[in-house]
Design a protein around this motif. Structure first.
Motif, PDB file in Angstrom:
ATOM      1  N   UNK A 113     -66.874   7.054  11.734  1.00 55.56           N
ATOM      2  CA  UNK A 113     -66.425   5.980  10.849  1.00 55.56           C
ATOM      3  C   UNK A 113     -65.006   5.622  11.259  1.00 55.56           C
ATOM      4  N   UNK A 114     -64.711   4.335  11.385  1.00 50.72           N
ATOM      5  CA  UNK A 114     -63.367   3.953  11.823  1.00 50.72           C
ATOM      6  C   UNK A 114     -63.057   2.531  11.381  1.00 50.72           C
ATOM      7  N   UNK A 115     -61.822   2.342  10.950  1.00 50.95           N
ATOM      8  CA  UNK A 115     -61.335   0.995  10.682  1.00 50.95           C
ATOM      9  C   UNK A 115     -59.850   0.935  10.977  1.00 50.95           C
ATOM     10  N   UNK A 116     -59.398  -0.218  11.454  1.00 47.77           N
ATOM     11  CA  UNK A 116     -57.990  -0.444  11.776  1.00 47.77           C
ATOM     12  C   UNK A 116     -57.325  -1.296  10.703  1.00 47.77           C
ATOM     13  N   UNK A 117     -56.063  -0.987  10.448  1.00 41.31           N
ATOM     14  CA  UNK A 117     -55.248  -1.737   9.491  1.00 41.31           C
ATOM     15  C   UNK A 117     -53.940  -2.120  10.177  1.00 41.31           C
ATOM     16  N   UNK A 118     -53.348  -3.230   9.756  1.00 42.24           N
ATOM     17  CA  UNK A 118     -52.099  -3.684  10.369  1.00 42.24           C
ATOM     18  C   UNK A 118     -51.290  -4.489   9.366  1.00 42.24           C
ATOM     19  N   UNK A 119     -49.983  -4.540   9.599  1.00 45.74           N
ATOM     20  CA  UNK A 119     -49.086  -5.369   8.789  1.00 45.74           C
ATOM     21  C   UNK A 119     -47.840  -5.657   9.615  1.00 45.74           C
ATOM     22  N   UNK A 120     -47.490  -6.906   9.774  1.00 46.54           N
ATOM     23  CA  UNK A 120     -46.341  -7.287  10.591  1.00 46.54           C
ATOM     24  C   UNK A 120     -45.038  -7.162   9.805  1.00 46.54           C
ATOM     25  N   UNK A 121     -43.969  -6.676  10.521  1.00 49.12           N
ATOM     26  CA  UNK A 121     -42.642  -6.570   9.917  1.00 49.12           C
ATOM     27  C   UNK A 121     -41.662  -7.578  10.519  1.00 49.12           C
ATOM     28  N   UNK A 122     -41.636  -7.652  11.868  1.00 49.54           N
ATOM     29  CA  UNK A 122     -40.770  -8.598  12.595  1.00 49.54           C
ATOM     30  C   UNK A 122     -39.304  -8.367  12.243  1.00 49.54           C
ATOM     31  N   UNK A 123     -38.801  -7.184  12.569  1.00 51.80           N
ATOM     32  CA  UNK A 123     -37.400  -6.853  12.301  1.00 51.80           C
ATOM     33  C   UNK A 123     -36.797  -6.162  13.516  1.00 51.80           C
ATOM     34  N   UNK A 124     -35.464  -6.216  13.592  1.00 57.12           N
ATOM     35  CA  UNK A 124     -34.774  -5.458  14.618  1.00 57.12           C
ATOM     36  C   UNK A 124     -34.765  -3.991  14.212  1.00 57.12           C
ATOM     37  N   UNK A 125     -34.930  -3.112  15.191  1.00 56.67           N
ATOM     38  CA  UNK A 125     -34.996  -1.688  14.904  1.00 56.67           C
ATOM     39  C   UNK A 125     -33.630  -1.166  14.458  1.00 56.67           C
ATOM     40  N   UNK A 126     -33.562  -0.718  13.213  1.00 55.06           N
ATOM     41  CA  UNK A 126     -32.366  -0.073  12.669  1.00 55.06           C
ATOM     42  C   UNK A 126     -32.814   0.828  11.521  1.00 55.06           C
ATOM     43  N   UNK A 127     -31.877   1.407  10.818  1.00 56.22           N
ATOM     44  CA  UNK A 127     -32.226   2.328   9.741  1.00 56.22           C
ATOM     45  C   UNK A 127     -33.048   1.672   8.653  1.00 56.22           C
ATOM     46  N   UNK A 128     -32.686   0.438   8.285  1.00 56.66           N
ATOM     47  CA  UNK A 128     -33.412  -0.253   7.218  1.00 56.66           C
ATOM     48  C   UNK A 128     -34.842  -0.587   7.641  1.00 56.66           C
ATOM     49  N   UNK A 129     -35.020  -0.993   8.903  1.00 54.45           N
ATOM     50  CA  UNK A 129     -36.371  -1.356   9.343  1.00 54.45           C
ATOM     51  C   UNK A 129     -37.254  -0.120   9.476  1.00 54.45           C
ATOM     52  N   UNK A 130     -36.668   1.026   9.819  1.00 52.76           N
ATOM     53  CA  UNK A 130     -37.457   2.256   9.870  1.00 52.76           C
ATOM     54  C   UNK A 130     -37.931   2.631   8.470  1.00 52.76           C
ATOM     55  N   UNK A 131     -37.061   2.453   7.473  1.00 54.06           N
ATOM     56  CA  UNK A 131     -37.465   2.716   6.092  1.00 54.06           C
ATOM     57  C   UNK A 131     -38.573   1.758   5.665  1.00 54.06           C
ATOM     58  N   UNK A 132     -38.450   0.473   6.072  1.00 52.13           N
ATOM     59  CA  UNK A 132     -39.487  -0.507   5.746  1.00 52.13           C
ATOM     60  C   UNK A 132     -40.800  -0.153   6.440  1.00 52.13           C
ATOM     61  N   UNK A 133     -40.719   0.295   7.694  1.00 53.50           N
ATOM     62  CA  UNK A 133     -41.914   0.709   8.428  1.00 53.50           C
ATOM     63  C   UNK A 133     -42.596   1.873   7.724  1.00 53.50           C
TER      64      UNK A 133
END
Length: 700
Positions: free
Chosen positions: A509-529
């Protein structure tokens, strides 16, 4: 029908692959010395579910079982794919943010072929007169820029109803940033049109790129009514057989999903058949110690290839079906040419052509005797002597060799060869011989070009790979193709002709999920990820819990699309644990250096789309035990026959595959027959059986 509570626990599992010519079945019998039973049923294009039901009844009868013994059915199908390619889906509409009515027409503003000024662009899936604009819009940061009023929604509903569409997709600009906003707009609009199913794009695939997200949603809506009718018909026929086992559908990512999930998201099944075969091949590769393999699936309509390295198939997050881009993660399968049912003809200029038109299951090749009048690749192999007309499908179908010869003779006349023995003094055989031999060469050349392009585009050398052929015609054509591209080893599995069905019966059984962030990699974007991944995990576990009795322990795979700022393309990077900014940065640098040979530690890094795949291991499928007593004496052929190979008539040994034992080897030219396919061993090739029952061909 209600199962008898006193009956023994159901144990048999069935895998199914619906093809253009045959529908394949594999019945797995855990604990039974027979291990696996295989069956091929002629497909019924007018009612595909009928062949499925007939085949299940037939394979159960062969096993001496009844419907109550079935634990599960996993079904791969190309019905959705064929509907897209042939443009015979539902009449659908698209609701899109104001100002974006031409989103499908404009697409990516690219020509289909950069060097062909006459190339025709694919027609949009939804014509402009069935696209309705709505005053709803999100900003790239996810904040609502425009929310439609009740009066505006009423106007949109009126325009949408006037299109006469069966269903509609809804796309709000930047809808991936806040899927809940787009879902609410869809819900409000749907309340005004209770008879028209509406689908939110962010609910199907919340990834950035408006055109691709609109298209994948439209494709889902386009095939959904057709797939729902098919699944309803299938359930009716299975009920008539007394089947109460759950039905799962093979998915394009190599896994499977419940029937209910497939009805909701049929777009995830469009490449299910080919993907299941690749899954089975990677399992074979791991068991046989093959680190690099190319799969070659040659069925009745087409031939497909895929690449696997170190036991893992290659995945793609962007592919093309029917000339339209698809952004869902799929096993990277590429179509490379003709199948056994591809029609052979002389065009108006007297040039030999093979495919793309297929004779399919009805009427099928001329030799089938079902009314076909145009020869196919199968007719060519019959005429060259590779296929025995008396032993085809284990003798269940006798082929008409004279009819195939006559049809090939007519092609020869169109090529200027003449249909009879008069070859113009060239000494190359009859016109039919030359047409058959030429058609196989043309088909091989086309496949070789596509295979070499596919491998070269990945920086791969064919000589480093092992070819794993399957499908009814794959083992027959494998050595000829391998010679053309420079592959020196071929491994033919024991169940090659029903390999996609084997992949389905053991699919996770398998399914893929995704969600786009579109941010520059920094501390805040890692928290959002981290927060986005937590949300995706919750969705994934809820999905798995609804998949029925096959759902077991969950395995999560996490990744993210990343790039150096300004790059046009992103790399898919496995996520490190623990998830920190430095670890994520190093993971991207490492992957970029692996693929491109350098890293830029001073450049800013962009974080694109978060990806999560959830899987639950499928049943372990154990084939019947292969006799392990090694034999070193040469195998004794059952006979000899004359075979036309590369324009020359040669005498080939004929062997039964079930009579070959591990340790035995034979030298070409030879033909190895089994009930559902034929393996050609050309001159300068040897073939031997390994301890797993695989037939290994090696070029001298």
């Amino acid at each position: 029908m209600t199962a008898d509570p006193t009956a023994a626990t159901p144990r048999a599992r069935v895998g199914i692959d619906v093809g253009g010519t045959f529908t394949d079945f594999v019945l797995a019998l855990p604990g039974d010395p027979r291990g696996l039973l295989h069956h091929k049923e002629p497909s019924t294009p007018d009612d595909p579910a009928r062949a499925v039901a007939d085949g299940i009844a037939a394979v159960l009868g062969r096993a001496g079982l009844d419907a109550a013994d079935l634990a599960s059915i996993t079904h791969g199908t190309t019905i959705g794919l064929n509907a897209i390619i042939q443009r015979r889906g539902a009449r659908i509409a698209l609701v899109v943010t104001e100002g974006y009515r031409d989103i499908l027409e404009i697409g990516r503003s690219r020509m289909p072929s950069s060097f062909d000024l006459h190339a025709a662009k694919e027609e949009p899936l939804v014509p402009r007169d069935r696209i309705v604009e709505i005053p709803a819009r999100l900003g790239p940061d996810g904040r609502a820029v425009r929310t439609p009023s009740d009066a505006e929604l009423a106007r949109v509903a009126e325009e949408l109803a006037a299109t006469g569409a069966e269903a509609a997709a809804v796309l709000v600009l930047h809808g991936h940033t806040d899927p809940a906003f787009e879902s609410e707009v869809t819900r409000r609009l749907g309340a005004l049109l209770p008879e028209m199913p509406l689908t939110s794009s962010a609910a199907i695939w919340p990834e950035v790129r408006e055109f691709e997200r609109a298209l994948v949603t439209c494709l889902n809506v386009y095939i959904q009514p057709l797939m729902r009718r098919y699944f309803d018909r299938l359930e009716t026929l299975l009920d008539g057989l007394g089947v109460t086992a759950p039905v799962y559908i093979a998915a394009s990512n190599g896994g499977s999903l419940s029937l209910r999930s497939a009805v909701e998201r049929p777009i995830e099944t469009v490449l299910s058949g080919p993907a299941a075969g690749v899954t089975a091949a990677t399992r074979l590769g791991r068991a046989a110690g093959i680190s690099r393999l190319v799969t070659f699936d040659m069925g009745g309509t087409s031939s497909d290839i895929a690449v696997a390295v170190d036991g893992e198939p290659e995945f793609a997050t962007h592919t093309t079906i029917g000339g339209l881009p698809l952004i869902l993660p799929v096993v990277a399968v590429s179509a490379i040419g003709a199948g056994g049912g591809s029609v052979v003809r002389a065009d108006e200029h007297g040039v030999l052509k093979v495919g793309p038109e297929s004779a399919g299951a009805a009427p099928g090749p001329v030799a089938y005797g079902r009314g076909g009048t145009r020869p196919t690749v199968t007719d060519c192999y019959l005429h060259t002597g590779v296929i025995d007309p008396a032993t085809f499908l284990g003798g269940r179908m006798t082929l008409d060799a004279p009819a195939a010869a006559r049809a090939l003779g007519e092609v020869a006349e169109g090529l200027g060869f003449g249909s009879g023995s008069d070859d113009g003094g060239t000494g190359t055989g009859t016109g039919a011989d030359r047409a058959a031999d030429g058609a196989l060469r043309v088909a091989t050349a086309g496949m070789a070009v596509e295979l070499q392009k596919t491998l070269a585009g990945r920086g791969l050398d064919p000589a480093e790979f092992t070819l794993v052929p399957f499908g009814g015609a794959g083992p027959t054509h494998a050595a000829v193709l391998a010679e053309e591209v420079g592959i020196r080893e071929i491994v033919v599995p024991p169940t090659a002709a029903t390999f996609c069905a084997l992949g389905a019966v053991g699919a996770d059984l398998r399914r893929d999920f995704a969600r786009s962030l579109r941010r520059e990699l920094d501390g805040a974007s890692v928290a959002a990820l981290d927060a986005v991944l937590a949300g995706l995990e919750e969705q994934a576990r809820d999905w798995l819990a609804g998949q029925g009795p096959a759902a077991g322990a969950a395995e999560l795979t996490l990744a993210a699309d990343m790039s150096y700022r300004g790059q046009a393309y992103e790399l898919r990077v496995p996520l490190p644990a623990p998830l920190t900014q430095d670890a994520l940065r190093e993971a991207f640098h490492t992957e970029h250096e692996r693929l491109y040979g350098f890293r830029d530690t001073d450049a800013a890094i962009s974080l694109g789309t978060a990806r999560l795949a959830i899987s639950s291991a499928g049943p372990e499928i154990v084939p019947a035990a292969v006799p392990v007593t090694a034999r070193t004496e040469p195998p004794v052929p059952t006979g000899h026959r004359t075979v036309l190979l590369a324009g020359d008539r040669v005498t080939a040994e004929v062997h039964r595959r079930d009579a070959l034992r591990p340790g035995q080897t034979l030298t070409g030219p030879a033909v190895v027959e089994q009930d559902d396919t034929t393996v050609l061993v050309p001159p300068e090739w040897t073939a031997g059986v390994d301890p797993l029952g695989n037939l290994r061909l090696t070029r001298s």
